[in-house]
Design an enzyme around this catalytic site. Sequence first.
Site, mmCIF file in Angstrom:
data_model
loop_
_atom_site.group_PDB
_atom_site.id
_atom_site.type_symbol
_atom_site.label_atom_id
_atom_site.label_comp_id
_atom_site.label_asym_id
_atom_site.label_seq_id
_atom_site.Cartn_x
_atom_site.Cartn_y
_atom_site.Cartn_z
ATOM 1 C CG LEU A 70 -1.852 -1.229 1.321
ATOM 2 C CD1 LEU A 70 -2.700 -1.140 2.589
ATOM 3 C CD2 LEU A 70 -2.734 -1.360 0.089
ATOM 4 C CG HIS A 75 -3.126 1.264 -2.413
ATOM 5 N ND1 HIS A 75 -1.777 1.062 -2.499
ATOM 6 C CD2 HIS A 75 -3.666 0.577 -3.447
ATOM 7 C CE1 HIS A 75 -1.504 0.270 -3.522
ATOM 8 N NE2 HIS A 75 -2.636 -0.025 -4.133
ATOM 9 C CD GLN A 97 -5.260 -7.784 -11.963
ATOM 10 O OE1 GLN A 97 -6.286 -8.002 -11.330
ATOM 11 N NE2 GLN A 97 -4.754 -6.562 -12.051
ATOM 12 C CD GLN A 152 -9.545 8.961 -14.040
ATOM 13 O OE1 GLN A 152 -10.657 8.717 -13.608
ATOM 14 N NE2 GLN A 152 -9.226 8.792 -15.321
ATOM 15 C CB VAL A 205 -2.169 9.904 -4.693
ATOM 16 C CG1 VAL A 205 -1.138 10.480 -3.734
ATOM 17 C CG2 VAL A 205 -3.574 10.051 -4.124
ATOM 18 C CB SER A 212 2.498 2.496 -9.338
ATOM 19 O OG SER A 212 2.579 1.130 -9.675
ATOM 20 C CB SER A 213 2.434 -1.679 -5.670
ATOM 21 O OG SER A 213 1.229 -1.314 -5.053
#
Length: 287
Positions: free
Chosen positions: A32, A36, A60, A148, A176, A185-186
Amino acid sequence: MRIIHKLNEMTETARGWLTGGSVGFVPTMGFLHAGHMSLVQAAKQDCEISIACIFVNPIQFDAQEDLVRYPRDLERDLQLLHDINIDVVFIPRAEDIYPANFSTYVIPSGSMMERLESLSSPVYVRGVATIITKLFQLVRPDVAYFGQKDAQKIAIVRKLVQDLNIDVTLRILPTVRDSDGLALSSQNYLLSPSERQAAPSLYRALLAAKSLIEQGERRPDVVSKAMTDSINSEPLLTLNYATVCRSDTFDPINVIQPGTIFALAASIGSIRLVDNITWLENGQWLL
Ligand code: AMP
């Protein structure tokens, strides 16, 4: 904070939701970050009960190696969720979500599903649609929160909620970003220092598009070429797509007008990053 692993415990818990008030749900793949947490914060503000899911969805991913090296740190995730005072964390096991005899997939169709991420991944749409449908069945949220940044994921979820008559409200929150513009992003944590330095080029390419629009440019091919050139000027980046299209359908356009999304995907080494900005119907920008 209650932690649930077992599917039947999740189902039992969800059965009791009605008495507790509205349920806000944040599905994630974990590791996270502040993006998130903005969704969790909104769920907490809007709803009586807040629940996040941490599940790295194997179906996925195109390549097994991408799934294996996806960053994970459950202990840190649980600490963050504990600190924000979330009510429930659902952490199902992959073998329970997809048992050996699993064979029912949700496959949204139509041109919108063939664009953006589907251009490079044949399994993404099916993987996202299937896991989100299953999670909605298990958690039965009133409101579900998405960022988004993942424009196609939002399109997939909107479509399945509509087509399968799922009784959930979707709330989409802005991307963000780090101070240099890179969308959190992770996967950013897998970048080497030089790759991390190159990564904000995605956002810079989107801002170059915005600046052209503000100067009056309205030709999609000119703007998408400017985005492409901007990405190509960074040697560590390989462009996957630079798309200028309608934000509601992802259909191609002849003239750029409000209601247009500018979406990019690029690889840095073996890491794939996505980002987008939207010129909204009201003339404002969603950055
Ligand atoms: P993921 O863990 O990548 O599956 O993302 C879980 C949710 O967090 C999705 O709805 C994402 O769109 C959202 N999200 C990921 N990154 C950001 C970000 N930088 N800003 C806002 N939301 C994000």
